[in-house]
Design an enzyme around this catalytic site. Structure first.
Site, short mmCIF file in Angstrom:
data_model
loop_
_atom_site.label_atom_id
_atom_site.label_comp_id
_atom_site.label_asym_id
_atom_site.label_seq_id
_atom_site.Cartn_x
_atom_site.Cartn_y
_atom_site.Cartn_z
N ASP A 27 -15.52 -3.52 28.14
CA ASP A 27 -15.87 -4.78 27.50
C ASP A 27 -17.09 -4.56 26.61
O ASP A 27 -17.86 -3.64 26.83
CB ASP A 27 -16.18 -5.86 28.54
CG ASP A 27 -16.02 -7.27 27.98
OD1 ASP A 27 -14.98 -7.90 28.29
OD2 ASP A 27 -16.90 -7.73 27.24
N LYS A 123 0.00 -19.79 22.18
CA LYS A 123 -0.32 -20.31 20.84
C LYS A 123 0.30 -19.44 19.73
O LYS A 123 0.29 -19.83 18.58
CB LYS A 123 -1.83 -20.37 20.62
CG LYS A 123 -2.61 -21.04 21.73
CD LYS A 123 -2.64 -22.52 21.61
CE LYS A 123 -3.52 -23.21 22.65
NZ LYS A 123 -3.26 -22.91 24.03
#
Length: 169
Positions: A27, A123
């Site tokens: 990350d 989406k």
């Protein structure tokens, strides 16, 4: 990738339960990465956990990690997902969600990673916003590379779409 976020963190918890030889959490957010590593270490597993600070937009860094650790599977969940913020920052969304995904999958192919899984979003089905469009674009890149890659019998490329995740970070 994206292990500091809510989806990546949950995937890391699930992977840990399956006793991999090594779990690499990747990350760009130092505190989030530190937090999930501490949580995983508190589980007292025998699995070795390596935390790697890095940005998915840096293809060389992703490739170096894959090669250094002999990565077999990548779960790519690093993305900008919050629609209002992405609408205000479209260029960052394109850079991270599209080019970050491209960098990760190319690094995976070059490093002979066995499996690459994109964590996408509902989406992307019929995008009505920039976030959905960037995730759909990333899916199309993966589909193209998967078709191209089939003849080489190299990295298996797949994706999964998640709906809204409560408490998502």
């Amino acid at each position: 990738t994206g292990w500091g976020g809510s989806i990546g963190a949950e995937i890391s918890r699930q992977v840990l339960q399956n006793d991999p030889r090594l779990l690499i959490i990747f990350d760009a957010n130092e505190f989030s990465l530190y937090s999930i590593k501490q949580e995983l270490l508190d589980r007292k597993s025998e699995v070795e956990i390596k935390s790697v600070l890095g940005d998915v937009r840096d293809q060389n860094r992703v490739r170096q990690v894959c090669e250094a650790f002999g990565v077999e599977t990548i779960y790519h969940s690093a993305a900008y997902k919050h629609v209002p913020l992405v609408e205000e920052n479209p260029f960052e969304a394109v850079s991270n969600n599209i080019f970050g995904t491209l960098n990760c999958v190319l690094a995976a192919i070059e490093s002979h990673v066995e499996t690459f899984v994109l964590i996408s979003t509902d989406k992307a089905v019929r995008p009505t916003n920039i976030m959905g469009a960037t995730k759909r674009f990333a899916e199309l890149i993966l589909q193209s590379l998967a078709d191209e890659n089939k003849t080489k019998e190299n990295t298996k490329i797949s994706m999964v779409r998640f709906g809204n995740v409560l408490g998502s970070s």
